[in-house]
Design a protein around this motif. Structure first.
Motif, mmCIF file in Angstrom:
data_model
loop_
_atom_site.group_PDB
_atom_site.id
_atom_site.type_symbol
_atom_site.label_atom_id
_atom_site.label_comp_id
_atom_site.label_asym_id
_atom_site.label_seq_id
_atom_site.Cartn_x
_atom_site.Cartn_y
_atom_site.Cartn_z
ATOM 1 N N ASP A 1 -44.546 29.463 11.437
ATOM 2 C CA ASP A 1 -45.042 30.806 10.954
ATOM 3 C C ASP A 1 -43.981 31.926 10.575
ATOM 4 N N ALA A 2 -42.954 31.784 11.362
ATOM 5 C CA ALA A 2 -41.783 32.448 11.190
ATOM 6 C C ALA A 2 -40.591 32.106 10.280
ATOM 7 N N VAL A 3 -40.847 31.066 9.542
ATOM 8 C CA VAL A 3 -40.025 30.458 8.534
ATOM 9 C C VAL A 3 -40.411 31.064 7.100
ATOM 10 N N GLU A 4 -39.797 32.082 6.722
ATOM 11 C CA GLU A 4 -40.242 32.914 5.765
ATOM 12 C C GLU A 4 -39.974 32.313 4.119
ATOM 13 N N GLN A 5 -39.203 31.557 4.264
ATOM 14 C CA GLN A 5 -38.639 31.056 2.758
ATOM 15 C C GLN A 5 -39.261 29.733 2.348
ATOM 16 N N LEU A 6 -40.403 29.439 3.114
ATOM 17 C CA LEU A 6 -41.215 28.058 2.634
ATOM 18 C C LEU A 6 -42.082 28.728 1.428
ATOM 19 N N MET A 7 -42.024 27.901 0.460
ATOM 20 C CA MET A 7 -42.635 28.579 -0.906
ATOM 21 C C MET A 7 -44.098 27.756 -0.939
ATOM 22 N N ARG B 1 -35.529 36.588 11.430
ATOM 23 C CA ARG B 1 -36.473 37.392 12.193
ATOM 24 C C ARG B 1 -36.761 36.905 13.662
ATOM 25 N N ALA B 2 -37.354 37.842 14.385
ATOM 26 C CA ALA B 2 -37.418 37.523 15.917
ATOM 27 C C ALA B 2 -38.563 36.763 16.116
ATOM 28 N N GLU B 3 -38.906 35.703 16.719
ATOM 29 C CA GLU B 3 -39.834 34.635 16.892
ATOM 30 C C GLU B 3 -40.508 34.566 18.308
ATOM 31 N N ASP B 4 -41.017 35.431 19.107
ATOM 32 C CA ASP B 4 -41.337 34.972 20.283
ATOM 33 C C ASP B 4 -42.218 33.829 20.636
ATOM 34 N N GLY B 5 -41.789 33.043 21.446
ATOM 35 C CA GLY B 5 -42.563 31.914 21.997
ATOM 36 C C GLY B 5 -42.119 30.702 21.070
ATOM 37 N N ARG B 6 -40.978 30.679 20.535
ATOM 38 C CA ARG B 6 -40.624 29.558 19.781
ATOM 39 C C ARG B 6 -39.684 28.578 20.874
ATOM 40 N N LEU C 1 -27.226 36.348 5.456
ATOM 41 C CA LEU C 1 -28.238 36.824 6.362
ATOM 42 C C LEU C 1 -29.130 37.854 5.702
ATOM 43 N N LEU C 2 -30.478 37.781 5.683
ATOM 44 C CA LEU C 2 -31.309 38.806 5.275
ATOM 45 C C LEU C 2 -32.073 39.345 6.471
ATOM 46 N N ILE C 3 -32.043 40.587 6.876
ATOM 47 C CA ILE C 3 -32.677 41.064 8.110
ATOM 48 C C ILE C 3 -33.368 42.286 7.947
ATOM 49 N N ASP C 4 -34.366 42.181 8.236
ATOM 50 C CA ASP C 4 -35.571 43.428 8.295
ATOM 51 C C ASP C 4 -35.778 44.030 9.970
ATOM 52 N N GLU C 5 -35.371 45.396 9.903
ATOM 53 C CA GLU C 5 -35.520 45.807 11.577
ATOM 54 C C GLU C 5 -36.983 45.795 11.733
ATOM 55 N N ASP C 6 -38.049 45.665 10.944
ATOM 56 C CA ASP C 6 -39.415 45.522 11.262
ATOM 57 C C ASP C 6 -40.034 44.436 12.048
ATOM 58 N N THR C 7 -38.864 43.244 11.558
ATOM 59 C CA THR C 7 -39.494 41.893 12.040
ATOM 60 C C THR C 7 -38.294 41.505 13.241
ATOM 61 N N SER C 8 -37.590 42.417 13.661
ATOM 62 C CA SER C 8 -36.273 42.168 14.576
ATOM 63 C C SER C 8 -36.764 42.637 15.815
ATOM 64 N N SER C 9 -35.967 42.066 16.810
ATOM 65 C CA SER C 9 -36.121 42.386 17.992
ATOM 66 C C SER C 9 -35.041 43.735 18.492
ATOM 67 N N THR C 10 -35.909 44.890 19.016
ATOM 68 C CA THR C 10 -35.001 46.095 18.895
ATOM 69 C C THR C 10 -33.627 45.834 19.772
ATOM 70 N N ALA D 1 -39.030 31.394 23.668
ATOM 71 C CA ALA D 1 -38.167 32.296 23.573
ATOM 72 C C ALA D 1 -38.457 33.718 23.637
ATOM 73 N N SER D 2 -37.641 34.456 24.087
ATOM 74 C CA SER D 2 -38.049 35.669 23.897
ATOM 75 C C SER D 2 -37.627 36.458 22.336
ATOM 76 N N GLY D 3 -37.954 37.891 22.236
ATOM 77 C CA GLY D 3 -37.672 38.351 20.904
ATOM 78 C C GLY D 3 -36.044 38.145 20.630
ATOM 79 N N SER D 4 -35.345 38.522 21.490
ATOM 80 C CA SER D 4 -33.876 38.303 21.381
ATOM 81 C C SER D 4 -33.197 37.115 21.275
ATOM 82 N N THR D 5 -33.760 36.343 22.365
ATOM 83 C CA THR D 5 -32.911 34.959 22.238
ATOM 84 C C THR D 5 -33.451 34.162 21.250
ATOM 85 N N SER D 6 -34.826 34.356 20.753
ATOM 86 C CA SER D 6 -35.361 33.804 19.415
ATOM 87 C C SER D 6 -34.407 34.114 17.935
ATOM 88 N N GLN D 7 -34.182 35.203 17.984
ATOM 89 C CA GLN D 7 -33.501 35.870 16.761
ATOM 90 C C GLN D 7 -32.098 35.531 16.851
#
Length: 474
Positions: free
Chosen positions: A384-390, A190-195, A244-253, A223-229
């Protein structure tokens, strides 16, 4: 009195050990006190009466539901076998017929009990796999390659992707996803602004930045949305992800797509970003990496897809042939911008100065501050953006892994992947107790991807690139 018992996913953990000779349980107790005074009689009652009663009720087989225990073991064993079968069958994921994918809410990962629609595979995707305990199981097999999940809003696209991202691990009986299985190396991107990014080669996606900033060794605290992704993808590939699993809703356009009109207005020599749509097939052809995309807004991905699944009222439909007709009838006018090959994936080596868990003159402090934050000395590692921590137990183990990696691997000049592979092998051979001088019941086994994600997000991280790795499959 509490024990780390986990949630919906089943992870290897230190709260329980079973050997041919004994069962060991590790738990925590809050000892009774009144102000600064110890309540000795109450403590004695806990130790001499309550703990033996709990042990008798929970740790002796004759007091337990044998069928329930057997079912738990069977489901976990079946998941492990099915996950190995994916590779043999050329699949990256499998969703069993009858699976219940919707969850109760965004903060409740238990299955939806009312109104949930059981999953039914499209006939063209249906495959039968054999589990050692569950026997023959039919469901939707997703082959390697580029797969799009499309459909209208609120029809189940993200629900399917969320089930797949969590099915890298087994699920407990009754979860609804017991026979949903995903490639163990799958990483949600996913995109991750500010990382913070340190020394990542993002040049396959971003190059020719203003003022000559080098993207082959890209470093930024914000980082910006695009550089972070782009960095998230390259870091996953560095650690060996095959899916790779990608959802456009959490991606940088602007990272995902650049349409014909924008290409005409802003020419390629003025645009540093090569959109993912121009790299997704190169990932498969050059590196053997598959991609599963939830896509509802850009038809340009239809040109790149091997197969297309339409989610309609939570039911999947194979629309691959229809998608190909659309591609022929409505041609895209955009020009490919991806070049001839995907690009390089360097080995990165952390420097020793990156890791300081001390707090000045005070003792070393490593602590999981909830699921998505690690306190490493004075540094807060935000996940926060590491989605597969359980589970928090995983996060806690990762904090200790970072210290162990810094002490044992960094002085030997090991690269990030080599060192983390080495640590995980030691943990598998010697157990998670390797991480602490004390016997703790609060660790769970993490994957290399989440451990690397934590290190990569350390703002103190300093990196050198160790050679170049480019694995092009002929």
């Amino acid at each position: 009195i509490a024990i780390d018992c986990g949630n919906q996913e089943v992870l290897e953990r230190t709260s329980m050990f079973v050997s041919p000779r004994e069962v060991e349980a590790r738990f925590v107790m809050g000892l009774p006190a009144q102000g600064r005074s110890i309540l000795g009689q109450e403590a004695a009652a806990m130790f001499l009466h309550e703990i033996p009663q709990i042990a008798e009720a929970a740790l002796f087989f004759h007091r337990l539901d044998a069928d329930r225990m057997q079912r738990h073991v069977d489901v976990v064993e079946d998941h492990a076998v099915l996950q190995e079968t994916l590779e043999e069958k050329g699949l990256v994921a499998f969703v069993a017929d009858g699976a219940i994918l919707p969850r109760r809410s965004g903060i409740d990962n238990r299955p939806l009990t009312e109104g949930a629609i059981p999953f039914v595979s499209p006939p063209t995707f249906r495959i039968a796999l054999t589990a050692p305990n569950g026997g023959k199981i039919t469901g939707m097999g997703i082959p390697r390659g580029v797969t799009l999940i499309v459909g209208g809003g609120f029809h189940g696209k993200s629900t399917l992707l969320n089930a797949l991202k969590r099915s890298i691990f087994p699920h407990i009986p009754g979860d609804g996803r017991e026979y949903v299985v995903t490639d163990a190396t799958a990483v949600k991107i996913r995109a991750e602004d500010g990382r913070s990014i340190s020394g990542v080669d993002i040049s396959p996606f971003i190059s020719n930045l203003p003022y000559g900033k080098d993207t082959r060794f890209f470093t930024t605290p914000n980082a910006s949305g695009s550089t972070s992704q782009a960095a998230n993808i390259m870091e996953a590939l560095e650690m060996g992800s095959r899916l790779l699993l990608i959802d456009e809703d959490t991606s940088s356009t602007n990272f995902m797509i650049r349409d014909h009109r924008m290409q005409s207005l802003v020419t390629k020599e003025k645009e540093p970003i090569t959109p993912f749509v121009d790299k997704v097939r190169q990932l498969k052809e050059d590196l053997g990496v598959s991609t599963l995309l939830v896509m509802g807004g850009s038809g340009d991905y239809l040109d790149q897809a091997d197969r297309v699944i339409l989610m309609e009222k939570y039911r999947p439909v194979d629309v691959t042939d229809r998608a190909r007709e659309v591609v022929e009838q409505v041609a895209t006018l955009r020009r490919p911008e991806g070049g001839g090959h995907f690009g390089r994936i360097p080995d990165r080596t952390p420097q020793a100065s990156s890791f300081d868990p001390s707090r000045g003159r005070r003792e070393v402090k490593i602590e999981a501050k909830g699921l998505k934050e690690i306190l490493f000395g004075r540094e807060r590692i935000e996940l926060d953006a590491v989605e597969q921590l359980m589970e928090v137990s995983e996060t806690r183990a990762i904090g200790e892994m970072i210290l162990y990696f810094a002490k044992t691997c960094v002085p030997r000049g090991m690269g990030l992947r080599e060192g983390l592979d080495c640590v995980l092998r030691e943990m598998e051979n010697k157990g998670l107790d390797l991480l602490s001088p004390y016997k703790l019941g609060c660790f769970a086994m993490p994957r290399i991807f989440e451990a690397a994600a934590a290190i990569n997000r350390m703002r103190s991280l300093k990196i050198s690139q160790k050679g170049i790795k480019l694995d092009i499959k002929k």
